[in-house]
Design a protein around this motif. Structure first.
Motif, PDB file in Angstrom:
ATOM      1  N   ARG A  27      -3.678   8.010   0.204  1.00  0.00           N
ATOM      2  CA  ARG A  27      -3.667   7.679   1.661  1.00  0.00           C
ATOM      3  C   ARG A  27      -4.900   6.206   1.038  1.00  0.00           C
ATOM      4  N   ASP A  51       1.033  -1.139   0.085  1.00  0.00           N
ATOM      5  CA  ASP A  51       0.031   0.029   0.356  1.00  0.00           C
ATOM      6  C   ASP A  51       1.242   1.379   0.106  1.00  0.00           C
ATOM      7  N   ARG A  52       1.758   1.186   1.114  1.00  0.00           N
ATOM      8  CA  ARG A  52       3.189   2.194   1.108  1.00  0.00           C
ATOM      9  C   ARG A  52       3.475   2.861  -0.466  1.00  0.00           C
ATOM     10  N   GLU A  53       3.543   1.136  -1.144  1.00  0.00           N
ATOM     11  CA  GLU A  53       4.648   1.624  -2.425  1.00  0.00           C
ATOM     12  C   GLU A  53       3.423   2.395  -3.577  1.00  0.00           C
ATOM     13  N   GLU A  79       0.914   4.132  -2.863  1.00  0.00           N
ATOM     14  CA  GLU A  79       0.658   5.619  -2.593  1.00  0.00           C
ATOM     15  C   GLU A  79       1.463   6.639  -3.144  1.00  0.00           C
ATOM     16  N   GLU A  80       2.794   5.738  -3.030  1.00  0.00           N
ATOM     17  CA  GLU A  80       4.050   6.716  -3.403  1.00  0.00           C
ATOM     18  C   GLU A  80       3.907   6.938  -5.159  1.00  0.00           C
TER      19      GLU A  80
END
Length: 90
Positions: A56, A16-18, A20-21
């Motif tokens: 997010r 999820d963080r990748e 979002e980036e």
């Protein structure tokens, strides 16, 4: 109506963080997320001026009940993706 661009991006819940980036990098190119397909793979972007938009992903097993969504709306967040199964993109 502004121009729309569709992009396919395969990602997994633990990424999820990748993801979002990647979405933020698209906004820097002038592509701003407006919706996500039912499986979360196809992304519809609106073409506009480059910017720095933070996205997010959040998981709510009940799909984000009304109070939960209202809390985010009150904080100024805009829901841009609602994938069946509980994933919400703000």
């Amino acid at each position: 109506m502004k121009d729309a661009v569709w992009k396919c991006k395969l990602w997994w819940a633990w990424q999820d963080r990748e993801h979002e980036e990647w979405l933020t990098a698209q906004s820097r190119r002038g592509l701003h997320l407006r919706s996500v397909s039912m499986l979360g793979l196809l992304h519809r972007f609106e073409v506009g001026a480059p910017g720095e938009i933070s996205y997010r992903w959040d998981f709510q097993s009940d799909g984000g009940k009304r109070d939960y969504r209202q809390l985010f709306n009150d904080a100024g967040w805009k829901l841009v993706g609602d994938v069946p199964g509980g994933w919400l993109c703000w």
